[in-house]
Enzyme design. Sequence first.
Site, PDB file in Angstrom:
ATOM      1  N   GLU A   1       0.836  -1.200   0.000  1.00  0.00           N
ATOM      2  CA  GLU A   1       0.000   0.000   0.000  1.00  0.00           C
ATOM      3  C   GLU A   1       0.869   1.248   0.000  1.00  0.00           C
ATOM      4  O   GLU A   1       1.686   1.436   0.906  1.00  0.00           O
ATOM      5  CB  GLU A   1      -0.903   0.036   1.235  1.00  0.00           C
ATOM      6  CG  GLU A   1      -2.045  -0.950   1.211  1.00  0.00           C
ATOM      7  CD  GLU A   1      -2.969  -0.777   2.417  1.00  0.00           C
ATOM      8  OE1 GLU A   1      -4.165  -1.050   2.273  1.00  0.00           O
ATOM      9  OE2 GLU A   1      -2.492  -0.380   3.497  1.00  0.00           O
ATOM     10  N   CYS A   2       0.716   2.097  -0.980  1.00  0.00           N
ATOM     11  CA  CYS A   2       1.370   3.396  -1.075  1.00  0.00           C
ATOM     12  C   CYS A   2       2.890   3.249  -0.974  1.00  0.00           C
ATOM     13  O   CYS A   2       3.543   2.962  -1.968  1.00  0.00           O
ATOM     14  CB  CYS A   2       0.820   4.352  -0.018  1.00  0.00           C
ATOM     15  SG  CYS A   2       1.107   6.092  -0.406  1.00  0.00           S
ATOM     16  N   GLY A   3       3.500   3.428   0.197  1.00  0.00           N
ATOM     17  CA  GLY A   3       4.931   3.209   0.323  1.00  0.00           C
ATOM     18  C   GLY A   3       5.315   1.801  -0.066  1.00  0.00           C
ATOM     19  O   GLY A   3       6.393   1.570  -0.638  1.00  0.00           O
TER      20      GLY A   3
ATOM     21  N   THR B   1      -1.050  -0.749  -4.480  1.00  0.00           N
ATOM     22  CA  THR B   1      -2.019   0.336  -4.664  1.00  0.00           C
ATOM     23  C   THR B   1      -1.566   1.596  -3.933  1.00  0.00           C
ATOM     24  O   THR B   1      -0.812   1.526  -2.960  1.00  0.00           O
ATOM     25  CB  THR B   1      -3.412  -0.040  -4.108  1.00  0.00           C
ATOM     26  OG1 THR B   1      -3.366  -0.039  -2.669  1.00  0.00           O
ATOM     27  CG2 THR B   1      -3.851  -1.404  -4.598  1.00  0.00           C
TER      28      THR B   1
END
Length: 432
Positions: free
Chosen positions: A313-315, A414
């Site tokens: 997720e993200c990072g 994502t």
Amino acid sequence: MKGFVLGGTSSGVGKTVAALAVTRALQDAGEEVQPAKAGPDFIDPSHHEQVAGRPSRTLDLWLEGTDGLRRNYHRGEGDICVVEGVMGLYDGDGSSTAMVAEALDLPVVLVADASAGMESVAATALGFREYAERAGRDIDVAGVLVQRAHGGRHAEGIREALPEDLTYFGRVAPNSDLEIPDRHLGLEMGEERPLSEDALAAAAENVRTDRLLDAAREPPRPSDDEELERTGARIAVARDAAFRFCYPATTERLRARADVTTFSPVAGDDLPDCDGVYLPGGYPELHADELEASPALATLADRASDGLTVLGECGGLMALCESLTTTEGETREMAGVLPADVEMRDRYQALDHVELRARDGALTAPAGGRLRGHEFHYSETDPDTDARFAFDVARGDGIDGDHDGLTEYRTLGTYCHVHAESGAFDAFIENL
């Protein structure tokens, strides 16, 4: 467990410092405090945990729904729950502070900046209460806690101006030692810059804990009960300075359904033996050198190509891509599992509640299934022309404005952060 919400008149009025001062004051009065945050924040809760000594609960109506919100609240521990709001009390269409207070039936203690006002603070509080009444909203604005207010005539003038049915809950005096430094994505983390103990103790002295305890209420219980089936799976969760944005409820859900082991790519740990990997969000851009040299990312690349289930997720998405370029223009190789390159920008690229629709069966949702989450990032991801996406974006920006969820092998990355109440982590476990 009873509680109340600290709602601001606007962003920047000092809600986080007020929440920390109130927490300290209640602790000094012998209360065990459960902190919480309205809105999908990871940074303010880290400061809550530093003072309260227990993880802060995330309370977001968009991410969790009414039952999930109430369920998450009641999973807290302690005598009293202090909920810090997000932005101004009524701001935000997905899950405002007012919406959270209304869903939980908790009173609102309005945090107002009194540095340049006195009688006007009372007028502001009265307006916030009457706005709810005129709008037909069931929001109980119980009174005011004033920030940056001196004692003597200043505090007395505010008290005298308040109508009898609006309670004065105390004040936080101006003090430069109560300022928390910030950077991109918000304030610095609590463990990095904890507030001065002496300054916090001084701030707590003028908080009226007796009145806060009298005003507090217990929210209704959720209408449904969860039944979680445990599996024999083993999940490796990255946990360090680069991967630190993980909701407490997510960790609880993973531990309830599987065996969880943590590892630190930044510290040089290798990837543990596991059936699945979860890379939360965080600050990989601040630790790009360590990640480039990490044996964990090299092992992850090999195992992902062999079919290991991986969620980032993200990072985590950033670390799974081929490269990461910092704002200084330095490019570092990442895991190389997902066909894309990432570059940091000086300004945030997305900030919103989001909704995704699964194009086909995805790692975290069935075909056509919808996931609600949140995105906030300064990076920009440039996918290869043949990259595959797992989700269409119904609300938000995603990776390219229309899609989110880069997928390769059994790996999904994502920009969207989801909460355990979304069902995404249950689907992740069931897809191992």
